[in-house]
Design a protein around this motif. Structure first.
Motif, PDB file in Angstrom:
ATOM      1  N   VAL A 173      -9.460  -4.350   0.548  1.00  0.00           N
ATOM      2  CA  VAL A 173      -8.611  -4.482   1.734  1.00  0.00           C
ATOM      3  C   VAL A 173      -9.449  -4.359   3.006  1.00  0.00           C
ATOM      4  N   LEU A 223      -3.938   3.977   1.895  1.00  0.00           N
ATOM      5  CA  LEU A 223      -4.771   3.960   0.697  1.00  0.00           C
ATOM      6  C   LEU A 223      -5.800   5.091   0.724  1.00  0.00           C
ATOM      7  N   LEU A 244      -8.895  -0.314  -1.927  1.00  0.00           N
ATOM      8  CA  LEU A 244      -9.262   0.100  -0.567  1.00  0.00           C
ATOM      9  C   LEU A 244     -10.464  -0.684  -0.067  1.00  0.00           C
ATOM     10  N   ALA A 259      -2.194   0.330   6.616  1.00  0.00           N
ATOM     11  CA  ALA A 259      -2.373   0.056   5.187  1.00  0.00           C
ATOM     12  C   ALA A 259      -3.651   0.703   4.669  1.00  0.00           C
ATOM     13  N   THR A 285       0.819  -1.213   0.000  1.00  0.00           N
ATOM     14  CA  THR A 285       0.000   0.000   0.000  1.00  0.00           C
ATOM     15  C   THR A 285       0.857   1.270   0.000  1.00  0.00           C
ATOM     16  N   LEU A 289      -7.713   2.645  -6.945  1.00  0.00           N
ATOM     17  CA  LEU A 289      -7.436   2.808  -5.516  1.00  0.00           C
ATOM     18  C   LEU A 289      -8.677   2.512  -4.680  1.00  0.00           C
TER      19      LEU A 289
END
Length: 231
Positions: free
Chosen positions: A180, A158, A177, A154, A85, A173
């Motif tokens: 994640v 992001l 994001l 992380a 990241t 992104l």
């Protein structure tokens, strides 16, 4: 039956992560994104493999070892996610090489505790029915704190980058994001808190959700044909 689909999910998670890791390695490690993504997927393979041994083995020593080994692998998964990241889609945050080396050494030494001192972490194992294990609470708490700091960092990286990058990078992104966040929530619940509180029925779902993170990243970086998104 229940055991069959658990094994299938873990096996497929390990296999698909291994394929992605190999493909990325063949493209070279000059790019930090390639390097950390391939390491992240490789340790995902070890994590899913450790869970497979934990589920299938009826040997006390093997179950005790694999019950600890999965924390070695998952810690290194998250460490490489953290580095990934920092660099995805490009490096905008200042984090010196010296500090990266120090963090890597400290985390790696800590991770080796779960391999070489597993009997002090996996205190006892119950092989009756679904394999279960009792963990050492202080080490588990320290692990949880370190893992939580890395995962939240992380996500924060992001999130900050989303507002810094040009419009062309916002969609990838946002996808990374979102994946994640979902992966972190699922992995934390099914493979961190639930297992500590003796809930072992859904541990196989953690690698499934993290596989989604890896596949989305793999698609965006290595499969998407838009040249502007080739980092």
């Amino acid at each position: 039956n229940c055991m069959s689909y658990q094994v299938i999910i873990l096996f497929l998670a390990a296999l698909l992560n291994l394929v992605m890791s190999i493909i990325v390695i063949t493209r070279g490690w000059k790019s930090p994104i390639n390097k950390y993504f391939s390491l992240m997927t490789f340790f995902n393979v070890l994590w899913a493999g450790g869970l497979l041994f934990f589920r299938l083995s009826n040997n006390y020593e093997m179950v005790q070892f694999s019950a600890s080994f999965i924390y070695f692998a998952s810690l290194l998964v998250v460490l490489n996610l953290f580095y990934f990241t920092i660099h995805f889609p490009f490096k905008t945050l200042r984090f010196s090489q010296a500090w990266q080396h120090i963090l890597s050494i400290v985390i790696s030494i800590g991770a080796l505790y779960f391999v070489f001192f597993y009997k002090y972490f996996s205190l006892s194992v119950n092989l009756e029915g679904l394999n279960t294990v009792a963990y050492e609470s202080i080490a588990y708490l320290i692990f949880s704190i370190v893992l939580g700091i890395l995962m939240l960092s992380a996500i924060l990286f992001l999130f900050i980058k989303y507002f810094q990058v040009d419009k062309i990078f916002k969609k990838p992104l946002a996808l990374i994001l979102f994946s994640v966040i979902i992966g972190v929530i699922a992995g934390t619940w099914f493979n961190l808190y639930a297992m500590y509180f003796d809930e072992f029925r859904f541990y196989y779902l953690g690698p499934l959700f993290t596989l989604a993170i890896n596949f989305i990243a793999f698609y965006l970086i290595f499969l998407k044909k838009d040249k502007k998104l080739e980092y």
